[in-house]
Enzyme design. Structure first.
Site, PDB file in Angstrom:
ATOM      1  N   LYS A   9     -41.994 -39.049 -65.008  1.00 20.93           N
ATOM      2  CA  LYS A   9     -42.133 -37.766 -65.583  1.00 20.93           C
ATOM      3  C   LYS A   9     -41.344 -37.485 -66.817  1.00 20.93           C
ATOM      4  O   LYS A   9     -40.573 -38.398 -67.425  1.00 20.93           O
ATOM      5  CB  LYS A   9     -41.115 -36.988 -64.169  1.00 20.93           C
ATOM      6  CG  LYS A   9     -41.873 -37.316 -62.953  1.00 20.93           C
ATOM      7  CD  LYS A   9     -41.016 -36.494 -61.784  1.00 20.93           C
ATOM      8  CE  LYS A   9     -41.971 -36.322 -60.399  1.00 20.93           C
ATOM      9  NZ  LYS A   9     -41.015 -35.704 -59.350  1.00 20.93           N
ATOM     10  N   TYR A  49     -49.952 -31.562 -57.716  1.00 15.10           N
ATOM     11  CA  TYR A  49     -49.069 -31.140 -56.505  1.00 15.10           C
ATOM     12  C   TYR A  49     -49.786 -29.983 -55.616  1.00 15.10           C
ATOM     13  O   TYR A  49     -48.975 -29.428 -55.079  1.00 15.10           O
ATOM     14  CB  TYR A  49     -47.982 -30.441 -57.194  1.00 15.10           C
ATOM     15  CG  TYR A  49     -46.803 -31.839 -57.687  1.00 15.10           C
ATOM     16  CD1 TYR A  49     -46.611 -32.844 -57.034  1.00 15.10           C
ATOM     17  CD2 TYR A  49     -46.567 -32.062 -59.074  1.00 15.10           C
ATOM     18  CE1 TYR A  49     -45.646 -33.762 -57.235  1.00 15.10           C
ATOM     19  CE2 TYR A  49     -45.500 -32.642 -59.542  1.00 15.10           C
ATOM     20  CZ  TYR A  49     -45.321 -33.819 -58.570  1.00 15.10           C
ATOM     21  OH  TYR A  49     -44.353 -34.814 -59.101  1.00 15.10           O
ATOM     22  N   PHE A  57     -39.953 -24.502 -54.314  1.00 11.76           N
ATOM     23  CA  PHE A  57     -39.644 -25.199 -55.686  1.00 11.76           C
ATOM     24  C   PHE A  57     -40.853 -25.604 -56.437  1.00 11.76           C
ATOM     25  O   PHE A  57     -40.857 -25.984 -57.490  1.00 11.76           O
ATOM     26  CB  PHE A  57     -38.892 -26.535 -55.309  1.00 11.76           C
ATOM     27  CG  PHE A  57     -39.846 -27.470 -54.422  1.00 11.76           C
ATOM     28  CD1 PHE A  57     -40.753 -28.258 -54.881  1.00 11.76           C
ATOM     29  CD2 PHE A  57     -39.361 -27.518 -52.971  1.00 11.76           C
ATOM     30  CE1 PHE A  57     -41.274 -29.066 -54.141  1.00 11.76           C
ATOM     31  CE2 PHE A  57     -40.257 -28.272 -52.231  1.00 11.76           C
ATOM     32  CZ  PHE A  57     -41.252 -29.341 -52.779  1.00 11.76           C
ATOM     33  N   ARG A  85     -42.621 -46.688 -53.285  1.00  9.14           N
ATOM     34  CA  ARG A  85     -42.020 -45.663 -52.646  1.00  9.14           C
ATOM     35  C   ARG A  85     -40.517 -46.208 -52.622  1.00  9.14           C
ATOM     36  O   ARG A  85     -39.435 -45.537 -52.813  1.00  9.14           O
ATOM     37  CB  ARG A  85     -42.403 -45.272 -51.493  1.00  9.14           C
ATOM     38  CG  ARG A  85     -43.864 -44.249 -51.568  1.00  9.14           C
ATOM     39  CD  ARG A  85     -43.509 -42.988 -52.300  1.00  9.14           C
ATOM     40  NE  ARG A  85     -42.749 -42.198 -51.581  1.00  9.14           N
ATOM     41  CZ  ARG A  85     -42.885 -40.714 -51.831  1.00  9.14           C
ATOM     42  NH1 ARG A  85     -43.377 -40.377 -52.660  1.00  9.14           N
ATOM     43  NH2 ARG A  85     -42.057 -40.178 -51.056  1.00  9.14           N
ATOM     44  N   THR A  91     -36.641 -38.922 -52.339  1.00  7.17           N
ATOM     45  CA  THR A  91     -36.917 -37.910 -53.084  1.00  7.17           C
ATOM     46  C   THR A  91     -35.715 -37.241 -53.608  1.00  7.17           C
ATOM     47  O   THR A  91     -35.368 -36.870 -54.901  1.00  7.17           O
ATOM     48  CB  THR A  91     -37.622 -36.534 -52.387  1.00  7.17           C
ATOM     49  OG1 THR A  91     -38.627 -37.314 -51.584  1.00  7.17           O
ATOM     50  CG2 THR A  91     -38.125 -35.549 -53.229  1.00  7.17           C
ATOM     51  N   ARG A 102     -34.644 -43.720 -58.478  1.00  3.23           N
ATOM     52  CA  ARG A 102     -34.010 -42.750 -58.498  1.00  3.23           C
ATOM     53  C   ARG A 102     -32.262 -42.685 -58.183  1.00  3.23           C
ATOM     54  O   ARG A 102     -31.591 -42.037 -58.656  1.00  3.23           O
ATOM     55  CB  ARG A 102     -34.535 -41.834 -57.481  1.00  3.23           C
ATOM     56  CG  ARG A 102     -35.868 -41.202 -57.737  1.00  3.23           C
ATOM     57  CD  ARG A 102     -36.779 -40.734 -56.795  1.00  3.23           C
ATOM     58  NE  ARG A 102     -37.802 -40.116 -56.991  1.00  3.23           N
ATOM     59  CZ  ARG A 102     -38.789 -39.637 -56.336  1.00  3.23           C
ATOM     60  NH1 ARG A 102     -38.698 -39.995 -54.938  1.00  3.23           N
ATOM     61  NH2 ARG A 102     -40.020 -39.108 -56.601  1.00  3.23           N
ATOM     62  N   ASN A 112     -36.119 -35.917 -60.769  1.00  2.42           N
ATOM     63  CA  ASN A 112     -35.947 -37.209 -60.221  1.00  2.42           C
ATOM     64  C   ASN A 112     -36.726 -38.341 -60.842  1.00  2.42           C
ATOM     65  O   ASN A 112     -36.998 -39.451 -60.347  1.00  2.42           O
ATOM     66  CB  ASN A 112     -35.912 -37.085 -58.774  1.00  2.42           C
ATOM     67  CG  ASN A 112     -37.486 -36.580 -58.383  1.00  2.42           C
ATOM     68  OD1 ASN A 112     -38.359 -36.287 -59.221  1.00  2.42           O
ATOM     69  ND2 ASN A 112     -37.856 -36.390 -57.122  1.00  2.42           N
ATOM     70  N   HIS A 115     -42.608 -40.183 -60.115  1.00  2.00           N
ATOM     71  CA  HIS A 115     -43.572 -40.054 -59.001  1.00  2.00           C
ATOM     72  C   HIS A 115     -44.250 -41.235 -58.517  1.00  2.00           C
ATOM     73  O   HIS A 115     -44.613 -42.007 -59.352  1.00  2.00           O
ATOM     74  CB  HIS A 115     -44.643 -38.957 -59.408  1.00  2.00           C
ATOM     75  CG  HIS A 115     -45.692 -38.814 -58.585  1.00  2.00           C
ATOM     76  ND1 HIS A 115     -45.652 -37.863 -57.530  1.00  2.00           N
ATOM     77  CD2 HIS A 115     -46.947 -39.511 -58.552  1.00  2.00           C
ATOM     78  CE1 HIS A 115     -46.745 -38.119 -56.849  1.00  2.00           C
ATOM     79  NE2 HIS A 115     -47.794 -38.884 -57.285  1.00  2.00           N
ATOM     80  N   GLU A 126     -55.164 -39.519 -56.327  1.00  3.59           N
ATOM     81  CA  GLU A 126     -54.408 -39.272 -57.733  1.00  3.59           C
ATOM     82  C   GLU A 126     -54.968 -39.965 -58.692  1.00  3.59           C
ATOM     83  O   GLU A 126     -54.854 -39.558 -59.912  1.00  3.59           O
ATOM     84  CB  GLU A 126     -52.942 -39.540 -57.395  1.00  3.59           C
ATOM     85  CG  GLU A 126     -52.213 -38.663 -56.694  1.00  3.59           C
ATOM     86  CD  GLU A 126     -50.809 -39.077 -55.912  1.00  3.59           C
ATOM     87  OE1 GLU A 126     -50.390 -38.261 -55.366  1.00  3.59           O
ATOM     88  OE2 GLU A 126     -50.251 -40.018 -56.320  1.00  3.59           O
TER      89      GLU A 126
END
Ligand code: UDP
Ligand code: MG
Length: 148
Positions: A9, A49, A57, A85, A91, A102, A112, A115, A126
């Site tokens: 990100k 998203y 949010f 993950r 998250t 993270r 964070n 993704h 995706e």
């Protein structure tokens, strides 16, 4: 073999974490299949998203991921979605274990750093969205050193 969509990100890019994050996936033994550096538009972020539309949010999330360039990647390997993950961490960085991306590099859920696809099905969606022209097929010469 399984594919996952991983995106660094804008905060990860700005904070100079691109090399560190790519290194973690490489050293694990996952294989890079696609990579691009780009800044996405609001409509594209909303599409990426779309499952989160309506969350409190959501607007802040769209603003965040469109605020600067990102690194979009496809990584390949057995179990890459679930393991990816785990490498990202939870998250909310307060819940992400040290040793995860993270857990090591983030404090706030709204910044964070990274993704990662949450299922094989969302990875396919995706990857189709981010790499509509397809990905580069190649076989790493390390294959037999990573897989029995
Ligand atoms: N997010 C947020 N506040 C929240 C939950 C999520 O800002 O309370 C942001 C955060 O950047 C997260 C993204 O929305 O990474 C997508 O949320 P999701 O639940 O899909 O988490 P992820 O799959 O990224 O772990
Ligand atoms: Mg998610």
């Amino acid at each position: 073999m399984e594919l996952s969509f991983i995106m660094i990100k804008p905060d990860g890019v700005q904070r100079g974490l691109v090399g560190e994050i790519i290194s973690r996936f490489e050293r694990k033994g996952f294989i890079l299949k696609a990579l691009k550096f780009l800044q996405i538009e609001k409509s594209f972020a909303e599409k990426h998203y779309e499952d989160l539309a309506g969350k409190p949010f959501f607007d802040g999330l769209v603003e965040y991921v469109t605020s600067g360039p990102v690194v979009a990647m496809v990584w390949c390997g057995n179990g890459v979605v679930l393991t990816g993950r785990k490498m990202l961490g939870a998250t909310k960085p307060a819940d992400s274990a040290p040793g995860t991306i993270r857990g090591d590099f983030a404090v706030d859920v709204g910044r964070n750093v990274i993704h990662g696809s949450d299922s094989v099905e969302s990875a396919q969606k995706e990857i189709a969205l981010w790499f509509p022209d397809g990905i580069t097929e190649w076989r790493s010469s390390l294959h037999s050193w990573i897989y029995e």
